[in-house]
Design an enzyme around this catalytic site. Sequence first.
Site, mmCIF file in Angstrom:
data_model
loop_
_atom_site.group_PDB
_atom_site.id
_atom_site.type_symbol
_atom_site.label_atom_id
_atom_site.label_comp_id
_atom_site.label_asym_id
_atom_site.label_seq_id
_atom_site.Cartn_x
_atom_site.Cartn_y
_atom_site.Cartn_z
ATOM 1 N N ASP A 148 -10.132 4.392 -1.676
ATOM 2 C CA ASP A 148 -10.921 3.473 -0.848
ATOM 3 C C ASP A 148 -12.415 3.639 -1.134
ATOM 4 O O ASP A 148 -12.913 4.760 -1.202
ATOM 5 C CB ASP A 148 -10.674 3.760 0.633
ATOM 6 C CG ASP A 148 -9.242 3.441 1.036
ATOM 7 O OD1 ASP A 148 -8.416 3.161 0.144
ATOM 8 O OD2 ASP A 148 -8.962 3.476 2.242
ATOM 9 N N ASP A 205 0.837 -1.197 0.000
ATOM 10 C CA ASP A 205 0.000 0.000 0.000
ATOM 11 C C ASP A 205 0.881 1.260 0.000
ATOM 12 O O ASP A 205 1.650 1.498 0.933
ATOM 13 C CB ASP A 205 -0.890 -0.058 1.260
ATOM 14 C CG ASP A 205 -2.010 0.949 1.234
ATOM 15 O OD1 ASP A 205 -2.034 1.812 0.339
ATOM 16 O OD2 ASP A 205 -2.868 0.878 2.134
#
Length: 657
Positions: A467, A401
Amino acid sequence: MKILFIIPLLVTALVSSAAETVPLTSLDLSKMTQGWGKPQIDRSIREKPLSIGGQKFEHGVGTHANSTLWIDLAGGSERFLASIGVDDNANGPATVTFKIVGDGKKLLETGVMKPGDKARSVDLDLKGLKTLILMVGDGGDGVGFDHANWADARFVVSGAKPKALDRPMLKETAVILTPKPGPAPRINGPRVTGCRPGNPFIFRIPTTGERPIAFTVENLPSSLKLDAANGIITGTAPARGEFTLTLRAKNSHGEATRAFKIVSGDTLALTPPMGWNHWYTHYDRITDQLMREAADVMASSGMADVGYQYVSIDDCWMNAPKNKDPLRVGPLRDAQGNLIPNKHFPDMVAMTEYIHSKGLKAGIYTSPGPLTCAGFAATYQHEEQDAKLFADWGFDFLKYDWCSYGGIAKKETGPELAKFKKPYQQMGDILKRQKRDIVFNLCQYGMGNVWEWGAEVGGHCWRTAGDLGFELDRIFPVALKNAEHRAWSKPGAWNDPDYIQIGRIGNARGMGEPIASPLTPSEQYSFMSLWCLSAAPLFFSGDMGKLDEFTVNVLCNSEVIDVDQDPLGQCARVVPVEEETFVMVKDLEDGSKAVGLFNRSEVETSVTAKWSDLGVKGPQTLRDLWRQKELGRFENEFKASVPRHGVVMVRMTGARP
Ligand code: GLA
């Protein structure tokens, strides 16, 4: 007779004379949802006087597509009046549509309105209606510049006053559409798996049916062995090559067989990875115990029996320099430079062994930056060491990430694209050298069109956007955007629109405790259908400890999962039907097609899938996948009534003419 006729007239006259005018602006407009900004009273979304086609209005509501307001009329309103159109200050190529729905029936639909169009007068009879929905659509071309006015909007009210309502209004009953798996065995999930020669191999044959089931496998490479009692194949991946096996599962009710391929070579994740990830439920509360619970439930709930496999930990398993939980604070690395799990993870090897003992696989998370997104220790300048540690611990999947790597990239010179690729190329190369198959999941929110180069740097799946978070009313736009990258979807290379958030999930805004997903049952079916038609990785991220029957039914329909896991690996093509309806069509390996008919509108709507749009000719035999029911033969189109925000999903196979 005459007297009887006069009385109702008198009553009507009395009601009307008592009628009052209630402006739309007096309702609680915080309940109006819209694509940009906040609803404005007596001015446009740009906070200028309301103006449509050169005509000025003193009163009304300025909004922005896509906008929806649910109103409770309680039968008390007689009329709705307004002048509607695009605001003159939109200053761009606005296209909006206005729609009004009363008690599920369309009362008005304008078609596309553009800047400069004269205001359209609305005067609707509302007598007896209970609910009204005021909607502004984007004309099908995105919401840019779509400034829309409900000018002079008012109700003529003779009874209860109109009240703005929270969405979604429709209290839908959660209907379990899919029949429970029968007692006879059915083999489910992927029909092919990839591995690298010589690495540890583990695969649990996903099978529904009453236990005990006796498993056998024909043509199993000699480096592998099968546990006949639980269908778990373990051992060492065979030498480079393709191995075609026959899987068999037998119990007292019958026998199932399925052809299955092991492809030993360079590519992993030959079908979209399926599993569970802790993020949207446990956030920074994740523990070893919760991971084991997830593995237990994956095995016992039926999820593993349809193909869910990875039990994946996300952020917050390491130590942080500071955190509200003292058990998550400590030295980031040991004297040898190895990452130290925090005190909620006493023994990583024991944890992955536990997961593997159920025939499942384990996933882990880090960032190429110095810290993860939640501020925990990450991998910057320890790439080789961390990858080896993850392999030694027994992990089979790595989510990498971007997070604080942004700060590192900023200091570097050179073209932006090269900066985006660099950390992923580096880790991709390192992972290939590990003595373990580790599926590489890129998480950098779609920067630099990651779908174009994710596979080239060694990735197997990549998030195509930021997200999804708790803004779950975005599942349709997010899935449609993701499907724009369909050309790059193929075995070993998957576009990832984020995790499945149904059942009980945490509120991502405050990393809160799990609550019931805000999605209606129809939206939950749509969620799963969109992801499966897109060949998306299927990672459930809800609460495994509190799985309910409805959620299991949505997650575990083996025929819907077959669509996701189809070996061709195609992401469906999107065919717009009307402004708020569309069809997705996906070619499957056996020559059949999976088709989803979707309805984004606020009311149940009929959607037609025409053969010419789907690229098929001649009669087709259709099967409803959610209900697992044959629908029969259709000549040149299939029309279905689709619930609000819902789906009808079918598999169609060419029939004999
Ligand atoms: C980012 C990712 C999420 C999750 C969090 C963890 O926001 O996109 O999926 O991993 O970080 O902090």
